[in-house]
Design a protein around this motif. Structure first.
Motif, PDB file in Angstrom:
ATOM      1  N   CYS A  56       0.755  -1.326  -0.037  1.00 57.87           N
ATOM      2  CA  CYS A  56      -0.149   0.018  -0.018  1.00 57.87           C
ATOM      3  C   CYS A  56       0.814   1.165   0.011  1.00 57.87           C
ATOM      4  CB  CYS A  56      -0.820   0.103   1.136  1.00 57.87           C
ATOM      5  SG  CYS A  56      -2.139  -1.256   1.213  1.00 57.87           S
ATOM      6  N   LEU A  57       0.254   2.512  -0.332  1.00 53.56           N
ATOM      7  CA  LEU A  57       1.139   3.613  -0.294  1.00 53.56           C
ATOM      8  C   LEU A  57       1.314   4.005   0.974  1.00 53.56           C
ATOM      9  CD1 LEU A  57      -1.417   5.590  -2.577  1.00 53.56           C
ATOM     10  CD2 LEU A  57       1.026   4.707  -3.330  1.00 53.56           C
ATOM     11  N   PRO A  58       2.396   4.711   1.387  1.00 50.19           N
ATOM     12  CA  PRO A  58       2.795   5.358   3.062  1.00 50.19           C
ATOM     13  C   PRO A  58       1.820   5.675   3.625  1.00 50.19           C
ATOM     14  CG  PRO A  58       4.208   6.001   1.272  1.00 50.19           C
ATOM     15  CD  PRO A  58       3.359   5.511   0.458  1.00 50.19           C
ATOM     16  N   MET A  93      -5.413  10.126  12.441  1.00 44.62           N
ATOM     17  CA  MET A  93      -5.385  11.508  11.307  1.00 44.62           C
ATOM     18  C   MET A  93      -4.485  12.558  11.549  1.00 44.62           C
ATOM     19  SD  MET A  93      -9.744  11.800  12.341  1.00 44.62           S
ATOM     20  CE  MET A  93      -9.591  13.398  11.275  1.00 44.62           C
ATOM     21  N   GLN A  94      -3.723  12.535  12.788  1.00 44.21           N
ATOM     22  CA  GLN A  94      -2.715  13.474  12.799  1.00 44.21           C
ATOM     23  C   GLN A  94      -1.371  13.028  12.276  1.00 44.21           C
ATOM     24  OE1 GLN A  94      -2.320  14.196  16.965  1.00 44.21           O
ATOM     25  NE2 GLN A  94      -4.019  15.545  17.313  1.00 44.21           N
ATOM     26  N   MET A  95      -1.246  11.809  12.361  1.00 39.36           N
ATOM     27  CA  MET A  95      -0.097  11.071  11.736  1.00 39.36           C
ATOM     28  C   MET A  95      -0.156  11.209  10.122  1.00 39.36           C
ATOM     29  SD  MET A  95       0.166   7.688  14.073  1.00 39.36           S
ATOM     30  CE  MET A  95       1.967   7.222  14.124  1.00 39.36           C
ATOM     31  N   GLU A 116     -12.495   8.691   4.061  1.00 39.41           N
ATOM     32  CA  GLU A 116     -12.387   7.876   2.514  1.00 39.41           C
ATOM     33  C   GLU A 116     -10.915   7.394   2.366  1.00 39.41           C
ATOM     34  OE1 GLU A 116     -11.584  10.262  -1.579  1.00 39.41           O
ATOM     35  OE2 GLU A 116     -13.102  11.115  -0.267  1.00 39.41           O
ATOM     36  N   ALA A 117     -10.002   7.987   3.344  1.00 40.68           N
ATOM     37  CA  ALA A 117      -8.668   7.487   3.296  1.00 40.68           C
ATOM     38  C   ALA A 117      -8.593   5.897   3.899  1.00 40.68           C
ATOM     39  CB  ALA A 117      -7.766   8.279   3.964  1.00 40.68           C
ATOM     40  N   ASP A 118      -9.450   5.610   4.842  1.00 42.31           N
ATOM     41  CA  ASP A 118      -9.417   4.534   5.594  1.00 42.31           C
ATOM     42  C   ASP A 118      -9.890   3.371   4.753  1.00 42.31           C
ATOM     43  OD1 ASP A 118      -9.263   2.849   8.097  1.00 42.31           O
ATOM     44  OD2 ASP A 118     -11.333   2.737   7.866  1.00 42.31           O
ATOM     45  N   ILE A 119     -11.210   3.677   3.934  1.00 41.80           N
ATOM     46  CA  ILE A 119     -11.770   2.972   3.008  1.00 41.80           C
ATOM     47  C   ILE A 119     -10.746   2.503   1.941  1.00 41.80           C
ATOM     48  CG2 ILE A 119     -13.506   2.521   1.481  1.00 41.80           C
ATOM     49  CD1 ILE A 119     -15.375   4.398   3.391  1.00 41.80           C
ATOM     50  N   THR A 120     -10.083   3.463   1.305  1.00 43.17           N
ATOM     51  CA  THR A 120      -9.207   3.085   0.349  1.00 43.17           C
ATOM     52  C   THR A 120      -8.101   2.267   0.985  1.00 43.17           C
ATOM     53  OG1 THR A 120      -9.889   5.253  -0.479  1.00 43.17           O
ATOM     54  CG2 THR A 120      -7.659   4.296  -1.486  1.00 43.17           C
ATOM     55  N   ALA A 121      -7.597   2.690   2.130  1.00 42.73           N
ATOM     56  CA  ALA A 121      -6.495   1.784   2.491  1.00 42.73           C
ATOM     57  C   ALA A 121      -7.006   0.381   2.772  1.00 42.73           C
ATOM     58  CB  ALA A 121      -5.791   2.263   3.939  1.00 42.73           C
ATOM     59  N   ARG A 122      -8.078   0.208   3.415  1.00 38.61           N
ATOM     60  CA  ARG A 122      -8.636  -1.285   3.630  1.00 38.61           C
ATOM     61  C   ARG A 122      -8.907  -2.046   2.230  1.00 38.61           C
ATOM     62  NH1 ARG A 122     -13.634  -0.881   6.237  1.00 38.61           N
ATOM     63  NH2 ARG A 122     -13.523   1.219   6.473  1.00 38.61           N
TER      64      ARG A 122
END
Length: 112
Positions: free
Chosen positions: A44-46, A66-68, A79-85
């Motif tokens: 996955c992307l970083p 979210m801060q990280m 959206e980022a979480d769904i994309t990562a999963r």
């Protein structure tokens, strides 16, 4: 638990097989499944790796993650979480199929 093989040189007492060998094979198969998960995360992307590792492996709180990954809003994080999963699931399904770990890791994607 791994035990050393016990041999009976008299031939009187039968053995169900080499438990040591069976245990080592089972452990190697489990290690292979773990490597599938690790490699799927690495593919996955970083930012996605950070979400997957910190949120789902280390159990960090959503706000911390979210801060990280420098995401300010809940909608963006969602959206980022769904994309990562989704990316993780696609990669994991491929690694599992290639390495033959279907008995330990079921398919994560459902095709319609």
């Amino acid at each position: 638990m791994v035990r050393s093989p016990v041999g009976d040189i008299t031939g009187i007492h039968g053995s169900n097989g080499n438990q040591f060998e069976e245990t080592m094979i089972a452990k190697a198969h489990c290690r292979l499944a773990i490597s599938c998960v690790t490699d799927a995360i690495k593919s996955c992307l970083p930012a996605q790796q950070t979400i997957l590792n910190e949120r789902y492996i280390n159990g960090a709180k959503r706000e911390t993650v979210m801060q990280m990954v420098l995401i300010g809003g809940n909608d963006q994080y969602q959206e980022a979480d769904i994309t990562a999963r989704t990316r993780f699931a696609a990669a994991l399904d491929k690694f599992v199929a290639i390495r033959g770990c279907e008995d330990l890791i079921p398919p994560l994607q459902v095709w319609k």
